[in-house]
Design an enzyme around this catalytic site. Sequence first.
Site, PDB file in Angstrom:
ATOM      1  N   HIS A 135       0.834  -1.214   0.000  1.00  0.00           N
ATOM      2  CA  HIS A 135       0.000   0.000   0.000  1.00  0.00           C
ATOM      3  C   HIS A 135       0.862   1.254   0.000  1.00  0.00           C
ATOM      4  O   HIS A 135       0.637   2.177  -0.795  1.00  0.00           O
ATOM      5  CB  HIS A 135      -0.922   0.021   1.216  1.00  0.00           C
ATOM      6  N   HIS A 140       1.384   4.900  -2.834  1.00  0.00           N
ATOM      7  CA  HIS A 140       1.690   6.313  -2.606  1.00  0.00           C
ATOM      8  C   HIS A 140       2.895   6.845  -3.367  1.00  0.00           C
ATOM      9  O   HIS A 140       2.871   7.984  -3.852  1.00  0.00           O
ATOM     10  CB  HIS A 140       1.946   6.548  -1.112  1.00  0.00           C
ATOM     11  N   GLU A 181      -5.898   9.324  -0.377  1.00  0.00           N
ATOM     12  CA  GLU A 181      -6.211   7.901  -0.264  1.00  0.00           C
ATOM     13  C   GLU A 181      -7.303   7.454  -1.222  1.00  0.00           C
ATOM     14  O   GLU A 181      -7.182   6.404  -1.856  1.00  0.00           O
ATOM     15  CB  GLU A 181      -6.615   7.559   1.176  1.00  0.00           C
ATOM     16  N   SER A 200      -4.040   0.541  -4.768  1.00  0.00           N
ATOM     17  CA  SER A 200      -3.443  -0.641  -4.160  1.00  0.00           C
ATOM     18  C   SER A 200      -4.473  -1.722  -3.863  1.00  0.00           C
ATOM     19  O   SER A 200      -4.144  -2.761  -3.293  1.00  0.00           O
ATOM     20  CB  SER A 200      -2.708  -0.264  -2.869  1.00  0.00           C
TER      21      SER A 200
END
Length: 296
Positions: A135, A140, A181, A200
């Site tokens: 993740h 990111h 997010e 993700s």
Amino acid sequence: MTAEAVTLHGWAAGEAGRPASPDWTIPQDWASYTPEEHATWAKLYRRQAALLPGRACAAFLEGLRRLPIEPDRIPDFERLSEVLMRHTGWQVVAVPGLVPEEVFFDHLAHRRFPAGRFIRRADQLDYLQEPDVFHDVFGHVPMLMHPVMADFIQAYGHGGLRAQRLGALDMLARVYWYTVEFGLVREGGALRILGAGIVSSAAESVFCLESPSPNRVGFCLERVMRTRYRIDDFQQTYFVFERLEDLLRLAEIDFAPLYERVAALPALAPDALLPDDDVVTRGDGRWHRGRAAPAA
């Protein structure tokens, strides 16, 4: 449920997860990853690589292409940092898992992205309650190659430290959740994925764009600051930026008067629609209907 099934890392594990360093950083110790851990990364990578073209925003796909993020092995944070530093001045630092909020914000404010060192087990491919290396790095880090996101995340770090002092962290957390997010952005007339929590996740990569269930609403800062979110399931509302560059406009705003104004208003449910919303897609709620709906 076995003890192994609920293993927690970092701050989520309490004192047992606290490292010796005050900034919570630890060595990545890349050589100690097992073949099984690299195999888990490979499965996750291949699945997302097949799903994301035509769904993820161009900045994410370009960042993924330019970074040393390989399909068959967990990335080496030192190699990632060498490339990031040359382009946007960021680096990736290893942490055991979740870190305290003030530590997280301080790292971001200094262009250090804290990434969990651990990777989920092979039986956790579809859901993990903590952010792991897949993740954090796959989701990111590619966006940190884009100067807009690089500057916005640093500004968010500074803003988080200020929000703590003002007692407004819940409102700022909603901004992060619905942008970094779980945000969407419009590109070439179509919606594309911006958020790391989506890119993700195999299931949410499809759900957020193609399901008739969720609302998709034009981004409005005060509206987002009021809107609670799902921590246990797909989002019931996704907020849409007209262009990625609009993120930087948020970094130029003085949030203090907004916190005071929004604090006087009721929080909104994750599936709420308001009369003045810029509704891109009105969801029918079919996915979440009848399901438990705890929200942060």
